[in-house]
Design a protein around this motif. Structure first.
Motif, PDB file in Angstrom:
ATOM      1  N   GLU A 134      56.195  61.854  60.743  1.00 25.73           N
ATOM      2  CA  GLU A 134      57.352  61.298  60.063  1.00 25.73           C
ATOM      3  C   GLU A 134      57.767  60.329  61.164  1.00 25.73           C
ATOM      4  O   GLU A 134      58.122  58.881  60.743  1.00 25.73           O
ATOM      5  CB  GLU A 134      58.444  62.244  59.694  1.00 25.73           C
ATOM      6  N   LEU A 135      58.098  60.434  62.525  1.00 27.80           N
ATOM      7  CA  LEU A 135      58.318  59.626  63.312  1.00 27.80           C
ATOM      8  C   LEU A 135      57.599  58.600  63.752  1.00 27.80           C
ATOM      9  O   LEU A 135      57.987  57.098  63.556  1.00 27.80           O
ATOM     10  CB  LEU A 135      58.693  60.268  64.849  1.00 27.80           C
ATOM     11  N   ILE A 136      56.425  58.490  63.708  1.00 24.47           N
ATOM     12  CA  ILE A 136      55.280  57.671  63.965  1.00 24.47           C
ATOM     13  C   ILE A 136      55.294  56.490  63.017  1.00 24.47           C
ATOM     14  O   ILE A 136      55.247  55.446  62.891  1.00 24.47           O
ATOM     15  CB  ILE A 136      54.146  58.281  64.321  1.00 24.47           C
ATOM     16  N   ALA A 137      55.413  57.189  61.642  1.00 19.25           N
ATOM     17  CA  ALA A 137      55.263  56.387  60.313  1.00 19.25           C
ATOM     18  C   ALA A 137      56.572  55.472  60.218  1.00 19.25           C
ATOM     19  O   ALA A 137      56.446  54.157  60.099  1.00 19.25           O
ATOM     20  CB  ALA A 137      55.476  57.334  58.992  1.00 19.25           C
ATOM     21  N   MET A 138      57.857  56.146  60.782  1.00 20.06           N
ATOM     22  CA  MET A 138      59.056  55.200  60.685  1.00 20.06           C
ATOM     23  C   MET A 138      58.930  54.249  61.583  1.00 20.06           C
ATOM     24  O   MET A 138      59.304  53.058  61.397  1.00 20.06           O
ATOM     25  CB  MET A 138      60.318  55.968  60.695  1.00 20.06           C
ATOM     26  N   ILE A 139      58.587  54.559  62.947  1.00 19.75           N
ATOM     27  CA  ILE A 139      58.670  53.453  64.128  1.00 19.75           C
ATOM     28  C   ILE A 139      57.459  52.290  63.518  1.00 19.75           C
ATOM     29  O   ILE A 139      57.813  51.207  63.786  1.00 19.75           O
ATOM     30  CB  ILE A 139      58.172  54.156  65.310  1.00 19.75           C
ATOM     31  N   THR A 140      56.121  52.717  63.224  1.00 21.73           N
ATOM     32  CA  THR A 140      55.343  51.635  62.801  1.00 21.73           C
ATOM     33  C   THR A 140      55.818  50.919  61.698  1.00 21.73           C
ATOM     34  O   THR A 140      55.616  49.433  61.859  1.00 21.73           O
ATOM     35  CB  THR A 140      53.849  52.400  62.625  1.00 21.73           C
ATOM     36  N   SER A 141      56.420  51.423  60.781  1.00 20.69           N
ATOM     37  CA  SER A 141      57.103  50.523  59.551  1.00 20.69           C
ATOM     38  C   SER A 141      57.957  49.574  60.272  1.00 20.69           C
ATOM     39  O   SER A 141      57.844  48.524  59.800  1.00 20.69           O
ATOM     40  CB  SER A 141      57.571  51.449  58.601  1.00 20.69           C
ATOM     41  N   VAL A 142      58.776  50.021  61.039  1.00 21.32           N
ATOM     42  CA  VAL A 142      59.843  49.256  61.632  1.00 21.32           C
ATOM     43  C   VAL A 142      59.279  47.954  62.240  1.00 21.32           C
ATOM     44  O   VAL A 142      59.757  46.685  62.105  1.00 21.32           O
ATOM     45  CB  VAL A 142      60.909  50.089  62.593  1.00 21.32           C
ATOM     46  N   PHE A 143      58.305  48.111  63.301  1.00 21.43           N
ATOM     47  CA  PHE A 143      57.851  47.194  64.148  1.00 21.43           C
ATOM     48  C   PHE A 143      56.871  46.254  63.292  1.00 21.43           C
ATOM     49  O   PHE A 143      56.877  44.790  63.351  1.00 21.43           O
ATOM     50  CB  PHE A 143      56.840  47.968  65.331  1.00 21.43           C
ATOM     51  N   LEU A 144      56.352  46.775  62.166  1.00 22.81           N
ATOM     52  CA  LEU A 144      55.459  45.627  61.083  1.00 22.81           C
ATOM     53  C   LEU A 144      56.519  44.982  60.562  1.00 22.81           C
ATOM     54  O   LEU A 144      56.368  43.804  60.458  1.00 22.81           O
ATOM     55  CB  LEU A 144      54.623  46.565  60.367  1.00 22.81           C
ATOM     56  N   THR A 145      57.607  45.518  60.093  1.00 17.50           N
ATOM     57  CA  THR A 145      58.440  44.707  59.357  1.00 17.50           C
ATOM     58  C   THR A 145      59.241  43.766  60.142  1.00 17.50           C
ATOM     59  O   THR A 145      59.322  42.669  59.850  1.00 17.50           O
ATOM     60  CB  THR A 145      59.518  45.821  58.771  1.00 17.50           C
ATOM     61  N   VAL A 146      59.726  43.984  61.463  1.00 20.47           N
ATOM     62  CA  VAL A 146      60.272  43.136  62.334  1.00 20.47           C
ATOM     63  C   VAL A 146      59.059  42.083  62.553  1.00 20.47           C
ATOM     64  O   VAL A 146      59.841  40.801  62.816  1.00 20.47           O
ATOM     65  CB  VAL A 146      60.760  43.810  63.491  1.00 20.47           C
ATOM     66  N   SER A 147      58.196  42.289  62.652  1.00 20.55           N
ATOM     67  CA  SER A 147      57.120  41.235  63.130  1.00 20.55           C
ATOM     68  C   SER A 147      56.862  40.157  61.888  1.00 20.55           C
ATOM     69  O   SER A 147      56.818  39.002  62.166  1.00 20.55           O
ATOM     70  CB  SER A 147      55.687  41.988  63.373  1.00 20.55           C
ATOM     71  N   ILE A 148      57.004  40.851  60.678  1.00 20.57           N
ATOM     72  CA  ILE A 148      56.747  40.101  59.607  1.00 20.57           C
ATOM     73  C   ILE A 148      57.975  39.030  59.272  1.00 20.57           C
ATOM     74  O   ILE A 148      57.882  37.834  58.784  1.00 20.57           O
ATOM     75  CB  ILE A 148      56.169  40.682  58.300  1.00 20.57           C
ATOM     76  N   THR A 149      59.447  39.655  59.372  1.00 19.18           N
ATOM     77  CA  THR A 149      60.098  38.978  59.034  1.00 19.18           C
ATOM     78  C   THR A 149      61.061  38.201  60.000  1.00 19.18           C
ATOM     79  O   THR A 149      62.086  37.359  59.747  1.00 19.18           O
ATOM     80  CB  THR A 149      61.284  39.983  58.319  1.00 19.18           C
TER      81      THR A 149
ATOM     82  N   ALA B 252      49.751  49.123  54.495  1.00 16.82           N
ATOM     83  CA  ALA B 252      50.481  50.120  55.326  1.00 16.82           C
ATOM     84  C   ALA B 252      50.866  51.144  54.881  1.00 16.82           C
ATOM     85  O   ALA B 252      50.702  52.394  55.122  1.00 16.82           O
ATOM     86  CB  ALA B 252      51.446  49.438  56.207  1.00 16.82           C
ATOM     87  N   TYR B 253      51.882  51.037  53.689  1.00 11.41           N
ATOM     88  CA  TYR B 253      52.373  52.182  52.812  1.00 11.41           C
ATOM     89  C   TYR B 253      51.568  52.976  52.274  1.00 11.41           C
ATOM     90  O   TYR B 253      51.504  54.281  52.370  1.00 11.41           O
ATOM     91  CB  TYR B 253      53.369  51.592  51.853  1.00 11.41           C
ATOM     92  N   PHE B 254      50.357  52.313  51.538  1.00 12.52           N
ATOM     93  CA  PHE B 254      49.536  53.506  50.992  1.00 12.52           C
ATOM     94  C   PHE B 254      48.513  54.142  52.154  1.00 12.52           C
ATOM     95  O   PHE B 254      48.071  55.286  51.843  1.00 12.52           O
ATOM     96  CB  PHE B 254      48.293  52.484  50.092  1.00 12.52           C
ATOM     97  N   ILE B 255      48.398  53.568  53.225  1.00 11.06           N
ATOM     98  CA  ILE B 255      47.692  54.412  54.245  1.00 11.06           C
ATOM     99  C   ILE B 255      48.498  55.598  54.674  1.00 11.06           C
ATOM    100  O   ILE B 255      47.941  56.536  54.735  1.00 11.06           O
ATOM    101  CB  ILE B 255      47.463  53.467  55.394  1.00 11.06           C
ATOM    102  N   MET B 256      49.715  55.280  54.698  1.00 12.14           N
ATOM    103  CA  MET B 256      50.783  56.594  55.203  1.00 12.14           C
ATOM    104  C   MET B 256      50.757  57.533  54.090  1.00 12.14           C
ATOM    105  O   MET B 256      50.953  58.579  54.107  1.00 12.14           O
ATOM    106  CB  MET B 256      52.039  56.089  55.466  1.00 12.14           C
ATOM    107  N   ALA B 257      50.839  56.930  52.568  1.00 11.28           N
ATOM    108  CA  ALA B 257      51.022  57.927  51.612  1.00 11.28           C
ATOM    109  C   ALA B 257      49.708  58.972  51.441  1.00 11.28           C
ATOM    110  O   ALA B 257      49.945  60.183  51.157  1.00 11.28           O
ATOM    111  CB  ALA B 257      51.229  57.204  50.355  1.00 11.28           C
ATOM    112  N   ILE B 258      48.604  58.374  51.773  1.00  8.37           N
ATOM    113  CA  ILE B 258      47.305  58.883  51.890  1.00  8.37           C
ATOM    114  C   ILE B 258      47.414  60.169  52.746  1.00  8.37           C
ATOM    115  O   ILE B 258      47.147  61.123  52.742  1.00  8.37           O
ATOM    116  CB  ILE B 258      46.094  58.054  51.737  1.00  8.37           C
ATOM    117  N   GLY B 259      47.853  59.689  54.155  1.00  9.88           N
ATOM    118  CA  GLY B 259      47.959  60.597  55.174  1.00  9.88           C
ATOM    119  C   GLY B 259      48.979  61.835  55.081  1.00  9.88           C
ATOM    120  O   GLY B 259      48.598  62.826  55.297  1.00  9.88           O
ATOM    121  N   PHE B 260      50.134  61.417  54.358  1.00  7.10           N
ATOM    122  CA  PHE B 260      51.053  62.546  53.992  1.00  7.10           C
ATOM    123  C   PHE B 260      50.558  63.482  52.754  1.00  7.10           C
ATOM    124  O   PHE B 260      51.029  64.790  52.977  1.00  7.10           O
ATOM    125  CB  PHE B 260      52.576  61.924  53.859  1.00  7.10           C
ATOM    126  N   TYR B 261      49.697  62.859  51.939  1.00  2.00           N
ATOM    127  CA  TYR B 261      49.292  63.726  50.853  1.00  2.00           C
ATOM    128  C   TYR B 261      48.428  64.828  51.367  1.00  2.00           C
ATOM    129  O   TYR B 261      48.547  65.875  51.083  1.00  2.00           O
ATOM    130  CB  TYR B 261      48.634  63.046  49.623  1.00  2.00           C
TER     131      TYR B 261
END
Length: 352
Positions: free
Chosen positions: A310-325, A341-350
């Motif tokens: 969960e922590l890794i998913a949130m951290i990578t989401s933040v840095f990707l968003t910061v980089s793009i915006t 990126a979201y679908f990769i994480m969704a598959i992993g959590f499933y």
């Protein structure tokens, strides 16, 4: 059109939800009915809050939006916490963060980008929000995770409460900064003109009554929704982690998701960015701390400690968003990047 659909679903869904709960219908069927009805009610709450925000003025309006922006998810989480589903609650918080940043942001950028080659938004707001995201997710969430390895539950809860209080104080300070001391300082002229011409959809009395009734309905349905998680999980092979991160997070934020995409299609990408990133900040700096403190008055305490995935998913989401915006400019390809990126994480959590 969307508002009319939400209204029809609410009128039909609420009575059916009440009848189904009393007659003890099949829990899988009830789960589907509850989810659809809550999504519709979230749309109604959003419209009522927006009307009150416009009528009350920018300062109080901003506070109202901040308070009710994640009301549905907060209500669902409180009932889940009361039922002892701590893992589901933590997972739903994770799902809200990555869902808002990657799914909502990605869909908004992709949809808007298909119609417009480039879309610009306020780069100063983006940088301000980026700093808060890094503070809340990377710093405030990582510290309890690392330090709790050498602590017992009591000390971990003490650390979690301390971090939660600091997060809420900084969140309130951020609201004060944006709505009072620096309101309009970094706004573009076009944004100021659009704000001046806003008109409320409903009157103050009507909006207040609808908000009250919709919130009561959400509370009732959420309490019954929580009791269907175990059956649905067994039926479809879903783990508590998947239910929290994907199902609860999407249901609780569905109305905001739709609003963000519609705004992007209308070339109001700044509003979409504010919804996506602003909602993530609300979850990280207000909803999460509030749930930690609320758990002190329940049978099950919830430390602010997420699992490593969960922590890794949130951290990578933040840095990707910061980089793009970070450049205040976006297009469809950047939106597709966030979605992938979201679908990769969704598959992993499933598969966990």
């Amino acid at each position: 059109m969307v508002n009319r659909i939400f209204f029809i679903l609410t009128i039909i869904g609420v009575p059916i939800s009440v009848i189904g709960s009393y007659l003890h219908w099949n829990e899988v069927v009830l789960f589907i009915i509850y989810c659809i009805t809550i999504i519709a009610l979230a749309g109604i709450i959003g419209r009522a809050t927006e009307s009150l925000a416009i009528l009350a003025g920018p300062r109080i309006g901003g506070l109202l939006n901040a308070t009710f922006g994640n009301a549905v998810e907060l209500i669902i989480s409180l009932f889940a916490l009361q039922a002892g589903l701590v893992e589901v609650v933590l997972a739903s918080l994770t799902g809200s963060v990555i869902g808002n940043l990657l799914l909502v942001g990605g869909l908004s950028f992709f949809t808007g980008g298909l119609k417009y080659k480039r879309q610009n938004f306020n780069v100063y707001d983006a940088r301000h929000n980026s700093g808060l995201l890094i503070f809340a997710i990377v710093l405030a969430f990582v510290i309890p995770e690392i330090f709790s390895m050498d602590m017992n539950l009591d000390r971990t809860m003490t650390l979690s409460i301390g971090v939660s209080i600091i997060l809420m104080i900084l969140y309130l300070a951020a609201l004060f900064f944006k709505l009072v001391t620096h309101r309009g300082v970094y706004a573009k002229e076009q944004e100021k003109k659009e704000e001046e011409h806003e008109e409320a959809e409903w009157s103050k009395g009507k909006a207040t009554l609808i908000l009250l009734l919709a919130t009561v309905a959400v509370a009732y349905i959420s309490e019954h929704l929580v009791h269907t998680f175990e059956t649905v999980g067994q039926k479809f092979g879903w783990s508590d982690l998947f239910i929290g991160i994907i199902v609860v997070a999407i249901v609780g934020n569905a109305a905001e998701h739709a609003s963000a995409v519609v705004m992007a299609y209308k070339n109001k990408i700044g509003v979409s960015v504010e919804i996506a990133i602003g909602s993530s900040l609300q979850v990280a700096m207000f909803v999460s701390p509030l749930l930690v403190i609320s758990s002190l008055f329940m049978n099950y305490q919830m430390p602010l400690v997420f699992s490593f995935p969960e922590l890794i998913a949130m951290i990578t989401s933040v840095f990707l968003t910061v980089s793009i915006t970070g450049d205040g400019d976006t297009n469809w390809f950047e939106g597709l990047t966030l979605l992938c990126a979201y679908f990769i994480m969704a598959i992993g959590f499933y598969l966990l």
